[in-house]
Design a protein around this motif. Structure first.
Motif, PDB file in Angstrom:
ATOM      1  N   UNK A  40      -3.352 116.254  29.589  1.00  0.00           N
ATOM      2  CA  UNK A  40      -3.560 117.450  28.757  1.00  0.00           C
ATOM      3  C   UNK A  40      -5.051 117.680  28.522  1.00  0.00           C
ATOM      4  N   UNK A  41      -5.773 116.591  28.223  1.00  0.00           N
ATOM      5  CA  UNK A  41      -7.213 116.712  27.968  1.00  0.00           C
ATOM      6  C   UNK A  41      -7.920 117.267  29.208  1.00  0.00           C
ATOM      7  N   UNK A  42      -7.470 116.854  30.390  1.00  0.00           N
ATOM      8  CA  UNK A  42      -8.090 117.355  31.631  1.00  0.00           C
ATOM      9  C   UNK A  42      -7.846 118.868  31.782  1.00  0.00           C
ATOM     10  N   UNK A  43      -6.617 119.284  31.489  1.00  0.00           N
ATOM     11  CA  UNK A  43      -6.304 120.726  31.586  1.00  0.00           C
ATOM     12  C   UNK A  43      -7.131 121.512  30.564  1.00  0.00           C
ATOM     13  N   UNK A  44      -7.294 120.923  29.370  1.00  0.00           N
ATOM     14  CA  UNK A  44      -8.081 121.596  28.333  1.00  0.00           C
ATOM     15  C   UNK A  44      -9.538 121.762  28.797  1.00  0.00           C
ATOM     16  N   UNK A  45     -10.089 120.713  29.388  1.00  0.00           N
ATOM     17  CA  UNK A  45     -11.477 120.799  29.841  1.00  0.00           C
ATOM     18  C   UNK A  45     -11.656 121.860  30.924  1.00  0.00           C
ATOM     19  N   UNK A  46     -10.648 121.990  31.804  1.00  0.00           N
ATOM     20  CA  UNK A  46     -10.786 123.001  32.854  1.00  0.00           C
ATOM     21  C   UNK A  46     -10.754 124.404  32.236  1.00  0.00           C
ATOM     22  N   UNK A  47      -9.986 124.582  31.161  1.00  0.00           N
ATOM     23  CA  UNK A  47      -9.963 125.879  30.472  1.00  0.00           C
ATOM     24  C   UNK A  47     -11.312 126.127  29.784  1.00  0.00           C
ATOM     25  N   UNK A  48     -11.828 125.098  29.114  1.00  0.00           N
ATOM     26  CA  UNK A  48     -13.099 125.267  28.383  1.00  0.00           C
ATOM     27  C   UNK A  48     -14.251 125.598  29.349  1.00  0.00           C
ATOM     28  N   UNK A  49     -14.235 124.978  30.538  1.00  0.00           N
ATOM     29  CA  UNK A  49     -15.285 125.274  31.524  1.00  0.00           C
ATOM     30  C   UNK A  49     -15.345 126.773  31.816  1.00  0.00           C
ATOM     31  N   UNK A  50     -14.187 127.410  31.864  1.00  0.00           N
ATOM     32  CA  UNK A  50     -14.162 128.850  32.158  1.00  0.00           C
ATOM     33  C   UNK A  50     -14.529 129.659  30.919  1.00  0.00           C
ATOM     34  N   UNK A  51     -14.038 129.233  29.768  1.00  0.00           N
ATOM     35  CA  UNK A  51     -14.212 130.031  28.549  1.00  0.00           C
ATOM     36  C   UNK A  51     -15.620 129.907  27.942  1.00  0.00           C
ATOM     37  N   UNK A  52     -16.209 128.735  28.066  1.00  0.00           N
ATOM     38  CA  UNK A  52     -17.489 128.467  27.393  1.00  0.00           C
ATOM     39  C   UNK A  52     -18.570 129.536  27.654  1.00  0.00           C
ATOM     40  N   UNK A  53     -18.817 129.905  28.938  1.00  0.00           N
ATOM     41  CA  UNK A  53     -19.894 130.883  29.162  1.00  0.00           C
ATOM     42  C   UNK A  53     -19.616 132.238  28.511  1.00  0.00           C
ATOM     43  N   UNK A  54     -18.376 132.480  28.089  1.00  0.00           N
ATOM     44  CA  UNK A  54     -18.042 133.786  27.505  1.00  0.00           C
ATOM     45  C   UNK A  54     -18.009 133.769  25.991  1.00  0.00           C
TER      46      UNK A  54
ATOM     47  N   UNK B  23       0.077 125.534  29.122  1.00  0.00           N
ATOM     48  CA  UNK B  23      -0.627 124.960  30.274  1.00  0.00           C
ATOM     49  C   UNK B  23      -1.269 123.625  29.901  1.00  0.00           C
ATOM     50  N   UNK B  24      -1.940 123.580  28.733  1.00  0.00           N
ATOM     51  CA  UNK B  24      -2.628 122.350  28.327  1.00  0.00           C
ATOM     52  C   UNK B  24      -1.601 121.271  27.989  1.00  0.00           C
ATOM     53  N   UNK B  25      -0.546 121.687  27.276  1.00  0.00           N
ATOM     54  CA  UNK B  25       0.480 120.702  26.892  1.00  0.00           C
ATOM     55  C   UNK B  25       1.124 120.056  28.117  1.00  0.00           C
ATOM     56  N   UNK B  26       1.395 120.870  29.136  1.00  0.00           N
ATOM     57  CA  UNK B  26       2.056 120.318  30.322  1.00  0.00           C
ATOM     58  C   UNK B  26       1.037 119.745  31.304  1.00  0.00           C
ATOM     59  N   UNK B  27      -0.247 119.872  30.965  1.00  0.00           N
ATOM     60  CA  UNK B  27      -1.292 119.310  31.830  1.00  0.00           C
ATOM     61  C   UNK B  27      -1.435 120.063  33.133  1.00  0.00           C
ATOM     62  N   UNK B  28      -1.047 121.362  33.114  1.00  0.00           N
ATOM     63  CA  UNK B  28      -1.065 122.161  34.330  1.00  0.00           C
ATOM     64  C   UNK B  28      -2.434 122.863  34.486  1.00  0.00           C
TER      65      UNK B  28
END
Ligand code: B1M
Length: 213
Positions: free
Chosen positions: A67-81, A12-17
Motif C-alpha cells: 500500500x505504501x508503494x502505491x501511495x508513493x507512486x500517487x504522490x510522485x504524480x500529485x506533488x508537482x501539482x 488503489x492504495x488499499x489494494x496496493x494497485x
C-alpha cells in the motif's frame, strides 16, 4: 466526481494497485482537483483504513508495504501539482523520524507540506540517532528541528532530543508530531510545538519561527 476519484485513489492504495493509483492521480490532475486534498482524502485515508485492518489482523506487514508503494507512486504524480504559497525562505527545518522507528509515511507528508509552503527541509530520513538531529541543526543553523514518531516506545526518545538540544544551546526550536504524540506530551517533555497533522505542522512551524509560540 471528486469524491469518486478520491475513492478510486483510496481503493488503489488499499489494494496496493500501482497502475490504478497512477490512473486515479492522473484523473485528479485532468479534473483540476486540489492535489493536496487528493493526497489527504485519497492516500492518507487509505493508510488510515489499512492501519485499522492491520490492528484487527486482517492484513499484515507485506500488505502495508505494498500500500505504501502505491501511495508513493500517487504522490510522485500529485506533488508537482500542489499549490505553493509562492513564498520562499519560510525557514530551515531539520526533519526526521526518531531512532528506533521506521514509519516515515507521515513524516514524508509533513515534508511535502513544508516544502510547498516555502520551507527548506533537510530530511534526515527515518531511525535517526539522537545526536544526528542536534549536529545537523548546528551545522546548517536550522530554525527548527521536526521530530516524528509513530510508536509509544520511540516517542520517548523525543524527550532525550529536546533535553540535548537545550543543553547544547542551539537556537533551533523543536516541533513534534506523530500518531501517539499529543499536545500534553509535548508540554511534558518541553518541546516548543506540537502539530496533529501535516497542515497544522506548517502553521505551527511558522508561528514558532515568528516567535509567536
Ligand atoms: Co507499523 N506500527 N510497525 N508499520 N504501522 C503502527 C505504528 C502500530 C500503531 C500498529 C499497531 O500495531 N496497532 C504499531 C505501533 C505500536 C506502538 O505504538 N508501540 C506498529 C508496529 C508495532 C510496527 C512494527 C514493530 C511491526 C512489526 O514488525 N512487528 C514495525 C516497526 C518497526 C520499527 O519502526 N522499528 C512496523 C512496520 C510497519 C511497516 C514498515 C509495515 C509500515 C511503515 C511503512 C512506512 O512508514 N514506510 C507500517 C505502518 C504503515 C503502520 C500503520 C498501519 C500506519 C502508519 C501510517 O503510515 N499512517 C500504523 C497503525 C496506525 O497508525 N493505525 C502502524 C498514515 C500516516 C499518514 O499517518 O504517520 O500518523 P501518521 O502521520 C500523520 C500525523 O501523525 C502527523 O502528520 C501526518 C500526516 O497528517 N505527523 C506529524 C507525523 N509526523 C509528524 C511530525 C510533525 C507534525 C505532525 O512535526 C515534525
Amino acid at each position: 466526481m471528486e469524491e469518486e476519484i478520491f475513492k478510486m485513489l483510496t481503493d488503489a492504495v488499499l489494494s496496493g494497485n500501482v497502475k490504478l493509483a497512477i490512473k486515479a492521480s492522473n484523473k485528479v490532475i485532468e479534473e483540476n482537483i486540489d492535489a493536496y486534498e487528493a493526497i489527504m482524502k485519497g492516500c492518507a485515508e487509505a493508510m488510515r483504513i489499512a492501519g485499522e485492518k492491520f490492528e484487527k489482523h486482517e492484513i499484515y506487514v507485506p500488505e502495508l508495504l505494498i500500500s505504501a508503494r502505491a501511495m508513493n507512486s500517487a504522490i510522485d504524480i500529485l506533488k508537482p501539482h500542489m499549490k505553493t504559497e509562492m513564498q520562499t525562505n519560510s525557514g530551515k527545518i531539520v526533519l526526521g523520524v526518531v531512532e528506533g522507528d521506521i514509519h516515515d509515511i507521515g513524516k514524508n507528508l509533513v515534508k511535502l507540506m513544508l516544502e510547498t509552503s516555502g520551507f527548506e527541509v533537510i530530511d534526515l530520513g527515518k531511525d535517526v540517532p539522537v545526536d544526528t538531529f542536534i549536529e545537523k541543526a548546528k551545522e546548517v543553523d536550522a530554525d527548527l528541528i521536526g521530530l516524528s514518531a509513530l510508536m509509544t516506545t520511540s516517542m520517548q526518545t523525543m524527550e532525550q532530543i529536546v533535553k540535548k538540544a537545550k543543553e547544547s544551546n542551539i537556537r533551533a526550536k523543536i516541533l513534534i508530531g506523530g500518531a501517539p504524540v499529543s499536545k500534553d506530551f509535548a508540554e511534558k517533555i518541553q518541546a516548543d510545538g506540537y502539530a496533529a497533522d501535516a497542515v497544522e505542522a506548517v502553521k505551527v512551524a511558522k508561528e514558532l519561527i515568528r516567535g509567536e509560540r
